[in-house]
Design an enzyme around this catalytic site. Structure first.
Site, PDB file in Angstrom:
ATOM      1  N   LEU A 144       0.831  -0.969  -0.200  1.00  0.00           N
ATOM      2  CA  LEU A 144      -0.269   0.067   0.169  1.00  0.00           C
ATOM      3  C   LEU A 144       1.000   1.176   0.026  1.00  0.00           C
ATOM      4  CD1 LEU A 144      -2.879  -0.895   2.856  1.00  0.00           C
ATOM      5  CD2 LEU A 144      -3.159  -1.169   0.282  1.00  0.00           C
ATOM      6  N   ASP A 145       0.106   2.292  -0.425  1.00  0.00           N
ATOM      7  CA  ASP A 145       1.098   3.686  -0.477  1.00  0.00           C
ATOM      8  C   ASP A 145       1.286   3.959   1.126  1.00  0.00           C
ATOM      9  OD1 ASP A 145       1.053   3.871  -2.994  1.00  0.00           O
ATOM     10  OD2 ASP A 145      -0.332   5.265  -3.303  1.00  0.00           O
ATOM     11  N   LYS A 146       2.415   4.556   1.239  1.00  0.00           N
ATOM     12  CA  LYS A 146       2.808   5.002   2.703  1.00  0.00           C
ATOM     13  C   LYS A 146       1.536   5.907   3.175  1.00  0.00           C
ATOM     14  CE  LYS A 146       5.817   8.070   5.285  1.00  0.00           C
ATOM     15  NZ  LYS A 146       6.890   9.138   5.271  1.00  0.00           N
ATOM     16  N   THR A 148      -1.666   5.676   2.399  1.00  0.00           N
ATOM     17  CA  THR A 148      -2.921   4.903   2.384  1.00  0.00           C
ATOM     18  C   THR A 148      -3.042   3.986   3.496  1.00  0.00           C
ATOM     19  OG1 THR A 148      -2.865   5.010  -0.162  1.00  0.00           O
ATOM     20  CG2 THR A 148      -4.087   3.239   0.887  1.00  0.00           C
ATOM     21  N   HIS A 244      -0.009   4.374  -7.327  1.00  0.00           N
ATOM     22  CA  HIS A 244      -0.956   5.253  -7.305  1.00  0.00           C
ATOM     23  C   HIS A 244      -2.287   5.398  -8.374  1.00  0.00           C
ATOM     24  CE1 HIS A 244       2.762   7.896  -6.051  1.00  0.00           C
ATOM     25  NE2 HIS A 244       2.222   6.867  -5.039  1.00  0.00           N
TER      26      HIS A 244
END
Length: 330
Positions: A144-146, A148, A244
């Site tokens: 997961l994105d940082k 998110t 993203h």
């Protein structure tokens, strides 16, 4: 290296792509050089020709030809060596599911999944804290994105890692995200099919629409609730898993994720309300087959800043699966 070597993929490497394995163990080897070695058959996996994107798993043998001026496999850093006790406690407290095969964490926002430039605090460095008396170190199987939050699946052993990795690769999973976006999409539900390409260097990575050079990216969305045309609660079902992707696709709708300055600029901000400067994107639920049979279904509660935003806009109720009528896995 002065000659051909056969290197066995170690259990701690987990499952993943062949090119990523080389990037981790042979950082001096350029991608172009790697592609040439693969095309000419100088690099092989279990004696067979391979491609950069082929999956590999612990126990497989990789033929590595002489690589002048390229460092050989480096010992994996001791995970958790720099881990702070408070971070270990945070991650353990975030566990929302555990069995013999899987651990599911409700990842807090602002915690990276893996390390990178100027990033020493991340989930990968804390995995020893999730052994729970197991002989094997847990393994990451997706990211997961940082910024998110939400469901992050972690495999408890090498066999589980290989199984779950195949699940993501073969699209036998179902992932649903919740987001608050600025504005109201013109269509209350739909399908976004827009190829995305990466740009920017380390720490500045972003994606942009590019039909010619980009990779296919598909997202289903539905408006669950909205506060007039000021803000909307979206459910998102990604069919692909590009970097993203959801953030870029929300911006393409003309409704960037609240707090997402990278893709929405000033248009991703709203006056008033607590926590509106933070990204409002949450991995709400995951369904994935289990190695033991059956299906793992898990749901992650919203983080505090998103709960405050829900209250601020008066969003109520739940959306267990807004895409139930769609026969789609991601």
């Amino acid at each position: 290296m002065t000659g051909v070597e056969t290197v066995t993929v170690r259990p701690e490497d987990g499952a993943g792509r062949l090119d990523r394995w080389f990037k981790r163990h042979y950082p001096g080897l350029s991608h172009g050089r790697l592609e040439k070695l693969l095309r000419t058959g100088q690099i092989r996996v279990d004696g067979k020709r391979a491609k950069a994107g082929d999956p590999i798993a612990p126990g497989q043998a990789i033929r590595v030809p002489p690589l002048p001026d390229t460092p050989g496999p480096a010992p994996r850093p001791i995970a958790g060596a720099r881990a702070r006790p408070q971070d270990l406690a945070l991650l353990r407290d975030a566990v929302i599911y555990r069995d013999d095969w899987a651990i599911v964490v409700n990842k807090p926002p602002d915690l990276a999944v893996q390390g990178g430039t100027n990033t020493e605090r991340h989930v990968d460095a804390l995995l020893d804290g999730l052994r729970f008396d197991s002989a094997e170190r847990p393994r990451l199987v997706h990211r997961l994105d940082k910024d998110t939050s939400g469901v992050l699946l972690i495999a408890r052993n090498a066999a589980a890692a290989s199984f779950f990795t195949r699940g993501f690769r073969d699209k036998t999973t179902r992932k649903i995200y919740w987001a608050v976006v600025v504005g109201l999409p013109e269509l209350r539900q739909g399908r976004i099919d827009l190829a995305l390409a990466k740009s920017g260097g380390a720490g500045r990575e972003r994606v942009h629409a590019d039909d010619a050079e980009g990779k296919a990216a598909v997202t289903y969305y539905r408006v669950v609730d909205h506060a007039g045309d000021k803000a909307s609660w979206l459910a998102l079902l990604p069919v692909t898993g590009r970097t993203h992707q959801l953030r870029a696709h929300c911006a393409v709708l003309g409704t960037p994720s609240l707090g997402d300055g990278k893709y929405g600029g000033s248009g991703a901000q709203l006056a008033g309300g607590a926590g509106v400067q933070r990204l409002h994107l949450h991995a709400r639920s995951l369904e994935i087959p289990l190695p033991s049979g059956g299906t793992l279904r898990v749901t992650a509660p919203l983080p505090p800043h998103m709960r405050r935003t829900w209250a601020f806009f008066g969003f109520e109720g739940d959306a267990p699966d807004p895409f139930a009528e769609l026969d789609v896995v991601a």
